[in-house]
Design a protein around this motif. Structure first.
Motif, PDB file in Angstrom:
ATOM      1  N   CYS A  28      17.472  13.477  -6.764  1.00 54.79           N
ATOM      2  CA  CYS A  28      16.912  12.357  -7.524  1.00 54.79           C
ATOM      3  C   CYS A  28      16.481  11.201  -6.622  1.00 54.79           C
ATOM      4  CB  CYS A  28      17.895  11.893  -8.579  1.00 54.79           C
ATOM      5  SG  CYS A  28      19.461  11.296  -7.921  1.00 54.79           S
ATOM      6  N   THR A  29      17.035  11.089  -5.439  1.00 53.28           N
ATOM      7  CA  THR A  29      16.642   9.990  -4.546  1.00 53.28           C
ATOM      8  C   THR A  29      15.349  10.283  -3.802  1.00 53.28           C
ATOM      9  OG1 THR A  29      17.940  10.881  -2.710  1.00 53.28           O
ATOM     10  CG2 THR A  29      19.052   9.321  -4.172  1.00 53.28           C
ATOM     11  N   GLN A  30      14.857  11.515  -3.855  1.00 54.26           N
ATOM     12  CA  GLN A  30      13.666  11.909  -3.106  1.00 54.26           C
ATOM     13  C   GLN A  30      12.426  12.076  -3.977  1.00 54.26           C
ATOM     14  OE1 GLN A  30      13.618  11.966   0.253  1.00 54.26           O
ATOM     15  NE2 GLN A  30      15.659  11.124  -0.051  1.00 54.26           N
ATOM     16  N   LEU A  31      12.515  11.782  -5.268  1.00 53.23           N
ATOM     17  CA  LEU A  31      11.377  11.954  -6.161  1.00 53.23           C
ATOM     18  C   LEU A  31      10.169  11.138  -5.697  1.00 53.23           C
ATOM     19  CD1 LEU A  31      10.063  13.038  -8.750  1.00 53.23           C
ATOM     20  CD2 LEU A  31      10.953  11.004  -9.899  1.00 53.23           C
ATOM     21  N   THR A  32      10.377   9.886  -5.372  1.00 57.89           N
ATOM     22  CA  THR A  32       9.270   9.029  -4.934  1.00 57.89           C
ATOM     23  C   THR A  32       8.637   9.547  -3.657  1.00 57.89           C
ATOM     24  OG1 THR A  32      10.381   7.142  -5.935  1.00 57.89           O
ATOM     25  CG2 THR A  32       8.617   6.655  -4.397  1.00 57.89           C
ATOM     26  N   ALA A  33       9.438   9.976  -2.703  1.00 57.23           N
ATOM     27  CA  ALA A  33       8.909  10.484  -1.438  1.00 57.23           C
ATOM     28  C   ALA A  33       8.084  11.748  -1.648  1.00 57.23           C
ATOM     29  CB  ALA A  33      10.050  10.762  -0.465  1.00 57.23           C
ATOM     30  N   MET A  35       6.537  12.706  -4.511  1.00 58.27           N
ATOM     31  CA  MET A  35       5.320  12.383  -5.255  1.00 58.27           C
ATOM     32  C   MET A  35       4.288  11.688  -4.370  1.00 58.27           C
ATOM     33  SD  MET A  35       5.842  13.749  -8.115  1.00 58.27           S
ATOM     34  CE  MET A  35       4.574  13.135  -9.173  1.00 58.27           C
ATOM     35  N   GLU A  36       4.737  10.842  -3.443  1.00 59.44           N
ATOM     36  CA  GLU A  36       3.810  10.169  -2.541  1.00 59.44           C
ATOM     37  C   GLU A  36       3.227  11.118  -1.492  1.00 59.44           C
ATOM     38  OE1 GLU A  36       6.007   6.870  -1.024  1.00 59.44           O
ATOM     39  OE2 GLU A  36       5.590   5.635  -2.789  1.00 59.44           O
TER      40      GLU A  36
END
Length: 59
Positions: A28-33, A35-36
């Protein structure tokens, strides 16, 4: 040392982006990374209307 692969793919399984972290990193902490990291060449600017994710873990 263990590694964990965080992956985004299309419905047919073609990978769009992946991020490799150490084995203790939560998904869950890597979703942004992840998606980017998606880069899809386009002829015109169109953003996806929906994002679907599976729930492999309780978080």
């Amino acid at each position: 040392m263990t590694s964990r692969v965080h992956l985004a793919c299309v419905g047919l399984g073609r990978p769009l982006a992946l991020v490799v972290t150490d084995g203790n990193t939560n998904d869950c902490t890597q979703l942004t990374a992840v998606m980017e990291a998606i880069r899809v060449p386009r002829l015109w600017p169109v953003r996806p209307a929906h994002v679907i994710g599976d729930k492999g873990y309780s978080s």
